[in-house]
Motif scaffolding. Structure first.
Motif: not given
Length: 311
Positions: A147-152, A227-231, A247-254, A287-291
């Motif tokens: 971790h952190p696991r990053v899904a691209a 599912d496994q991503a932290d970002h 929809s996952t609640g994970k930080p989404v970076h564009i 950077e991590a954040w929640t929503y």
């Protein structure tokens, strides 16, 4: 696009016991480009599924359709069924908008009317259960990733954006630096629109990172990655992937792409996702954040059932 209709249907099914039948519509090549008003059912390709019930069968209670190919059929279902079938069209039809009982349209498309429900993004099939199911399939390959696991999630060439080899290489280098700075890992997947040379450039630069790169062979790890991503990193050309990631609640970076023309609707979507707290432009850091996870498909399903009760 099929996932939009199926995702909404499955969301309705979770709220109200239902049977789902998938119908795939394709027009014969000679008629495909005709205006929707000129198309009739005999022009359908022989591979298309029947769109009217067989003799003795009832019309469905609910019809959900997506895409230009379905418009001529959807516009006639209410009359053909004698009002029995409630007709839902996703996306902006841009043709005979009054012909459908409900239009579930992305808020970034400026469509309005008493039968329009605007949602952030589009309906989709991403649910916690489906993510967990997908994750279980790839547990052996993902469990040991740091971790952190990053899904691209990488898109590609479209009418509004391009992914050149040079830009792909630059994106890969920026992603690599961010992952290495956090001692994390990478889960990388491409869309059908990703140019082959751009894909190769990214894979070459990112292969050294711990993680998993899906090259299109074998089972698709898309749900497992979410599912496994932290970002989650998403290229800006894909409205669907951005909304699904949110929809996952994970930080989404564009991730930025090469613009080919003004893309106001994508800017509006990203602004909506930013306002929800889900997405921000990728700045090279993780950077991590929640929503609160975006749950627009469920909201659309509730609206469908409410409108059906009133119909």
């Amino acid at each position: 696009m099929e996932n939009q209709a199926l995702g909404l249907a499955e969301a309705v099914q979770r709220l109200f016991p239902s049977d789902i039948t998938v119908k795939r519509i394709r027009w014969r090549a000679a008629f495909d480009k005709l205006p929707s008003a000129m198309k009739t059912s005999w022009m359908l390709d022989l591979s298309s599924d029947p769109t009217e019930p067989a003799a003795g069968e009832a019309w469905p209670d609910l019809w959900i359709a997506t895409g230009r190919a379905t418009l001529p059929i959807s516009a006639r279902v209410r009359a053909a069924s004698g009002g029995r079938t409630f007709v839902v069209q996703t996306q902006d039809p841009r043709w005979r908008n009054a012909a459908y009982d409900l239009i579930v349209a992305p808020a970034h498309d400026p469509v309005e009317g008493p039968n329009v429900l605007s949602i952030t993004g589009s309906p989709h099939r991403v649910t916690p259960d489906r993510l967990a199911e997908g994750s279980a399939t790839f547990a052996d390959q993902l469990a040991a990733l740091p971790h952190p696991r990053v899904a691209a999630l990488i898109g590609g060439r479209s009418r509004a954006f391009d992914l050149t080899d040079a830009h792909a290489a630059d994106l890969a280098d920026r992603i690599a630096r961010a992952v290495e700075a956090t001692d994390g890992s990478l889960m990388l997947t491409f869309s059908r629109r990703t140019p082959g040379t751009a894909k190769a450039a990214m894979m070459e630069r990112l292969a050294r990172l711990p993680g998993l790169i899906w090259d299109g062979a074998g089972a698709n790890p898309y749900f497992a990655f979410l599912d496994q991503a932290d970002h989650v990193l998403v290229t800006e050309d894909s409205a669907n992937m951005a909304a699904e990631a949110a929809s996952t609640g994970k930080p989404v970076h564009i991730l930025p792409m090469i613009p080919l023309k003004p893309a106001d609707k994508f800017a509006r979507l990203h602004a909506d996702l930013h306002a929800h707290g889900a997405a921000r432009p990728f700045d090279g850091t993780l950077e991590a954040w929640t929503y609160a996870p975006l749950d627009e498909t469920a909201r659309a399903a509730r609206t469908v059932l409410e409108r059906m009760k009133r119909a």
